[in-house]
Design a protein around this motif. Structure first.
Motif, PDB file in Angstrom:
ATOM      1  N   GLU A 235      -6.378   4.658   9.421  1.00 48.90           N
ATOM      2  CA  GLU A 235      -6.020   3.736  10.493  1.00 48.90           C
ATOM      3  C   GLU A 235      -4.595   3.208  10.368  1.00 48.90           C
ATOM      4  OE1 GLU A 235      -9.564   1.192  12.079  1.00 48.90           O
ATOM      5  OE2 GLU A 235      -9.776   1.264   9.899  1.00 48.90           O
ATOM      6  N   LEU A 236      -3.979   3.401   9.211  1.00 49.80           N
ATOM      7  CA  LEU A 236      -2.592   2.977   9.020  1.00 49.80           C
ATOM      8  C   LEU A 236      -1.677   4.041   9.620  1.00 49.80           C
ATOM      9  CD1 LEU A 236      -2.820   1.704   5.337  1.00 49.80           C
ATOM     10  CD2 LEU A 236      -2.815   0.331   7.414  1.00 49.80           C
ATOM     11  N   GLU A 237      -0.918   3.673  10.634  1.00 52.96           N
ATOM     12  CA  GLU A 237      -0.102   4.638  11.363  1.00 52.96           C
ATOM     13  C   GLU A 237       1.340   4.155  11.498  1.00 52.96           C
ATOM     14  OE1 GLU A 237      -1.698   5.624  15.143  1.00 52.96           O
ATOM     15  OE2 GLU A 237      -3.643   6.331  14.364  1.00 52.96           O
ATOM     16  N   LEU A 238       2.243   5.127  11.595  1.00 48.25           N
ATOM     17  CA  LEU A 238       3.640   4.864  11.941  1.00 48.25           C
ATOM     18  C   LEU A 238       3.851   5.356  13.367  1.00 48.25           C
ATOM     19  CD1 LEU A 238       5.684   5.887   8.762  1.00 48.25           C
ATOM     20  CD2 LEU A 238       5.644   3.631   9.831  1.00 48.25           C
ATOM     21  N   ARG A 239       4.195   4.439  14.267  1.00 49.67           N
ATOM     22  CA  ARG A 239       4.453   4.809  15.653  1.00 49.67           C
ATOM     23  C   ARG A 239       5.890   4.442  16.008  1.00 49.67           C
ATOM     24  NH1 ARG A 239      -0.931   3.454  19.342  1.00 49.67           N
ATOM     25  NH2 ARG A 239      -2.458   4.545  18.007  1.00 49.67           N
ATOM     26  N   ASP A 240       6.677   5.463  16.327  1.00 49.70           N
ATOM     27  CA  ASP A 240       8.097   5.251  16.626  1.00 49.70           C
ATOM     28  C   ASP A 240       8.786   4.528  15.479  1.00 49.70           C
ATOM     29  OD1 ASP A 240       7.735   6.394  19.157  1.00 49.70           O
ATOM     30  OD2 ASP A 240       7.149   4.467  20.025  1.00 49.70           O
ATOM     31  N   GLY A 241       8.363   4.862  14.254  1.00 51.08           N
ATOM     32  CA  GLY A 241       8.946   4.244  13.079  1.00 51.08           C
ATOM     33  C   GLY A 241       8.424   2.853  12.778  1.00 51.08           C
ATOM     34  N   VAL A 242       7.451   2.365  13.566  1.00 49.97           N
ATOM     35  CA  VAL A 242       6.900   1.021  13.377  1.00 49.97           C
ATOM     36  C   VAL A 242       5.581   1.116  12.608  1.00 49.97           C
ATOM     37  CG1 VAL A 242       6.017  -1.041  14.525  1.00 49.97           C
ATOM     38  CG2 VAL A 242       7.963   0.200  15.501  1.00 49.97           C
ATOM     39  N   GLN A 293       6.743  -4.488   7.056  1.00 51.44           N
ATOM     40  CA  GLN A 293       6.931  -3.415   6.078  1.00 51.44           C
ATOM     41  C   GLN A 293       6.351  -3.814   4.728  1.00 51.44           C
ATOM     42  OE1 GLN A 293       8.380  -0.291   6.797  1.00 51.44           O
ATOM     43  NE2 GLN A 293       7.452   0.195   4.808  1.00 51.44           N
ATOM     44  N   GLY A 294       6.479  -5.101   4.389  1.00 52.10           N
ATOM     45  CA  GLY A 294       5.941  -5.571   3.116  1.00 52.10           C
ATOM     46  C   GLY A 294       4.435  -5.417   3.030  1.00 52.10           C
ATOM     47  N   LEU A 295       3.719  -5.818   4.086  1.00 51.02           N
ATOM     48  CA  LEU A 295       2.259  -5.681   4.102  1.00 51.02           C
ATOM     49  C   LEU A 295       1.868  -4.207   4.095  1.00 51.02           C
ATOM     50  CD1 LEU A 295      -0.581  -6.774   4.323  1.00 51.02           C
ATOM     51  CD2 LEU A 295      -0.237  -7.104   6.789  1.00 51.02           C
ATOM     52  N   TRP A 296       2.594  -3.396   4.827  1.00 53.58           N
ATOM     53  CA  TRP A 296       2.353  -1.952   4.841  1.00 53.58           C
ATOM     54  C   TRP A 296       2.461  -1.364   3.442  1.00 53.58           C
ATOM     55  CZ3 TRP A 296       1.280   2.019   8.352  1.00 53.58           C
ATOM     56  CH2 TRP A 296       1.666   3.316   7.995  1.00 53.58           C
ATOM     57  N   ASP A 297       3.523  -1.740   2.722  1.00 54.90           N
ATOM     58  CA  ASP A 297       3.740  -1.219   1.367  1.00 54.90           C
ATOM     59  C   ASP A 297       2.649  -1.698   0.415  1.00 54.90           C
ATOM     60  OD1 ASP A 297       6.026   0.051   2.243  1.00 54.90           O
ATOM     61  OD2 ASP A 297       7.386  -1.544   1.563  1.00 54.90           O
ATOM     62  N   ARG A 298       2.215  -2.938   0.531  1.00 49.18           N
ATOM     63  CA  ARG A 298       1.168  -3.456  -0.362  1.00 49.18           C
ATOM     64  C   ARG A 298      -0.163  -2.751  -0.108  1.00 49.18           C
ATOM     65  NH1 ARG A 298       4.294  -8.023   0.505  1.00 49.18           N
ATOM     66  NH2 ARG A 298       3.178  -8.686   2.390  1.00 49.18           N
ATOM     67  N   LEU A 299      -0.474  -2.468   1.130  1.00 46.08           N
ATOM     68  CA  LEU A 299      -1.718  -1.750   1.442  1.00 46.08           C
ATOM     69  C   LEU A 299      -1.690  -0.344   0.862  1.00 46.08           C
ATOM     70  CD1 LEU A 299      -2.274  -2.872   5.155  1.00 46.08           C
ATOM     71  CD2 LEU A 299      -3.765  -3.404   3.219  1.00 46.08           C
ATOM     72  N   TRP A 300      -0.555   0.361   1.058  1.00 44.68           N
ATOM     73  CA  TRP A 300      -0.474   1.724   0.547  1.00 44.68           C
ATOM     74  C   TRP A 300      -0.424   1.759  -0.979  1.00 44.68           C
ATOM     75  CZ3 TRP A 300      -2.043   5.940   2.506  1.00 44.68           C
ATOM     76  CH2 TRP A 300      -2.011   6.144   3.884  1.00 44.68           C
ATOM     77  N   ALA A 301       0.150   0.745  -1.611  1.00 48.78           N
ATOM     78  CA  ALA A 301       0.161   0.684  -3.078  1.00 48.78           C
ATOM     79  C   ALA A 301      -1.269   0.586  -3.603  1.00 48.78           C
ATOM     80  CB  ALA A 301       0.990  -0.508  -3.541  1.00 48.78           C
ATOM     81  N   ARG A 302      -2.096  -0.211  -2.936  1.00 50.24           N
ATOM     82  CA  ARG A 302      -3.506  -0.326  -3.350  1.00 50.24           C
ATOM     83  C   ARG A 302      -4.235   0.992  -3.121  1.00 50.24           C
ATOM     84  NH1 ARG A 302      -7.553  -3.961  -4.188  1.00 50.24           N
ATOM     85  NH2 ARG A 302      -9.635  -3.428  -3.412  1.00 50.24           N
ATOM     86  N   ILE A 303      -4.007   1.617  -1.992  1.00 51.84           N
ATOM     87  CA  ILE A 303      -4.681   2.869  -1.655  1.00 51.84           C
ATOM     88  C   ILE A 303      -4.351   3.956  -2.687  1.00 51.84           C
ATOM     89  CG2 ILE A 303      -4.754   4.744   0.039  1.00 51.84           C
ATOM     90  CD1 ILE A 303      -4.300   2.527   2.198  1.00 51.84           C
ATOM     91  N   ARG A 304      -3.088   4.062  -3.039  1.00 52.85           N
ATOM     92  CA  ARG A 304      -2.681   5.113  -3.991  1.00 52.85           C
ATOM     93  C   ARG A 304      -3.174   4.799  -5.404  1.00 52.85           C
ATOM     94  NH1 ARG A 304       2.435   4.526  -0.978  1.00 52.85           N
ATOM     95  NH2 ARG A 304       2.590   6.278   0.500  1.00 52.85           N
ATOM     96  N   ARG A 305      -3.089   3.540  -5.805  1.00 53.09           N
ATOM     97  CA  ARG A 305      -3.479   3.186  -7.174  1.00 53.09           C
ATOM     98  C   ARG A 305      -4.969   3.400  -7.400  1.00 53.09           C
ATOM     99  NH1 ARG A 305      -2.333  -1.563  -6.861  1.00 53.09           N
ATOM    100  NH2 ARG A 305      -4.362  -2.591  -6.909  1.00 53.09           N
TER     101      ARG A 305
END
Length: 421
Positions: A235-242, A293-305
């Motif tokens: 559900e995490l998506e990048l749309r037009d760089g957003v 961007q900060g919240l996006w990065d924190r979510l993906w950090a949890r997903i990868r870890r």
């Protein structure tokens, strides 16, 4: 030649089959609600057996109001038949709430026959229930009863719904308390001070991070509780760089398989216990919500870890089960206490987000889209203006109406003086 004796019109048909069985059949006429023709039929090895089954079916139809009879059906019986149909058209949570409201009404006036119901019966029902229910809940009971009696009128079981002649219970809106613009940051920072978990050992780092992220999503994305619990990496998506979240599912407590009825039209997958993964609340709730961007990065950090798969839940308990609202509420209240903040509800974070977008001057159509509402009226219900933002708007809108610059001292009631231009 003997003439064939015809049955009385409306009595139905008796058919003796070639295999020796007997069949009774009757045309009930068109359904007032749908216009489709209705039939009742019973079959038996003997004429008496078929007749007995046929009479039992006719009695049941008369009891529930599906067929006019000598006596009008009791409200209790009609409600049960109405709920059987209602259950196929709504989600299990909606059905459960509506059924509870109607059963409470029937405890007071369910013994009355539909044709005998009067406005005073409805008023008495509201008075009795009003002794133990909040006004808003009582009004929902009234609305539920009116829904049933409206359909009884449509089916021509009663001439007029008596609720039409009764004023609905009065409800005064209760103000929703929300945090100040800078307070959610303090709440999230205080998550690490929550102490021991509700059960078991002290929260691990992953759990502490989970609560901080869940609370941040509540404020920053305005996601409903079930939408946050159901979040998956896809559900995490990048749309037009957003960076953003394409909200398209939620977790709801529908009940255990076999104990609850899931309508065929509802897309629902059982997850655990009473919890199901299903579609959002409304069509408008399927939406793309941009996040920082900060919240996006924190979510993906949890997903990868944690090696969370694309269609796995981002947030789970230490046992790997979905998050439940009662558990989140426990941690929410502890975080509020640790941060020294007022005890507001979790859902107030959604109100906070709607209010902040209004303060920022976001266009109304964008606010409706972000919130996942179907109308501006609902979004405005979630919007609360604080004194500071109103003050700035008034200062920008209303010019200084005093031409002079003279300042005088004015005495007020407590003996102190204030300066007035």
């Amino acid at each position: 030649m003997a003439t064939r004796k015809r049955r009385t019109k409306g009595a139905g048909s008796i058919i003796h089959g070639k295999d020796g069985t007997w069949r009774f059949r009757k045309d009930l006429g068109a359904d007032p609600a749908t216009g489709k023709r209705r039939y009742v039929e019973a079959k038996g090895r003997t004429k008496a057996e078929a007749r007995e089954r046929f009479d039992a079916k006719i009695a049941e139809l008369e009891r529930t109001g599906l067929m006019p009879g000598a006596k009008s059906p009791h409200l209790n019986d009609y409600v049960e038949r109405w709920l059987e149909d209602y259950r196929t058209r709504v989600k299990p949570t909606t059905y459960r709430t509506r059924a509870g409201r109607l059963h409470a009404c029937c405890q007071v006036i369910g013994h009355v026959r539909l044709a005998d119901l009067t406005p005073e019966h409805v008023r008495r029902c509201m008075r009795v229930l009003g002794e133990r229910l909040a006004p808003s809940t009582l009004k929902d009971h009234f609305v539920s009863l009116k829904m049933v009696l409206d359909d009884a009128e449509l089916e021509e079981l009663i001439p007029v719904d008596p609720c039409r002649k009764v004023r609905p219970p009065r409800v005064e809106p209760t103000p929703v308390r929300i945090l100040a613009p800078d307070q959610p940051r303090r709440l999230i920072a205080a998550v690490t001070d929550m102490g021991e978990a509700r059960r078991g050992p002290v929260d691990t780092g992953d759990c502490t991070e989970m609560w901080a992220l869940l609370f941040e999503l509540a404020f920053a994305a305005g996601m409903r509780e079930g939408e946050r619990y159901a979040l998956m990496p896809y559900e995490l998506e990048l749309r037009d760089g957003v960076p953003g979240i394409f909200v398209q599912q939620q977790i709801q407590a529908y009940g255990r398989p076999g104990e609850t009825v899931i309508p065929k039209w509802l897309d629902a997958e059982h997850l655990y216990g009473t919890l199901w993964l299903t579609t959002p609340k409304t069509r408008a709730a399927t939406r793309f919500v941009p996040i920082s961007q900060g919240l996006w990065d924190r979510l993906w950090a949890r997903i990868r870890r944690l090696h969370i798969g694309p269609h796995d839940l981002v947030f789970t308990t230490q046992r790997g089960t979905p998050v439940r609202e009662s558990v989140e509420r426990h941690h929410w209240l502890k975080a509020l206490e640790a941060a020294g903040l007022p005890q507001v509800r979790i859902h107030s974070a959604r109100h906070w987000m709607a209010s902040m977008t209004a303060r920022a001057g976001m266009p109304e159509d964008a606010r409706i889209s972000i919130m996942g509402h179907v109308s501006l009226q609902m979004t405005m219900h979630y919007t609360h203006r604080d004194a500071a933002s109103l003050g700035r708007l008034m200062a920008a809108a209303i010019p200084d109406l005093h031409d002079g610059t003279e300042i005088i001292d004015v005495q007020i009631g407590d003996g102190s003086a204030v300066a007035v231009r």
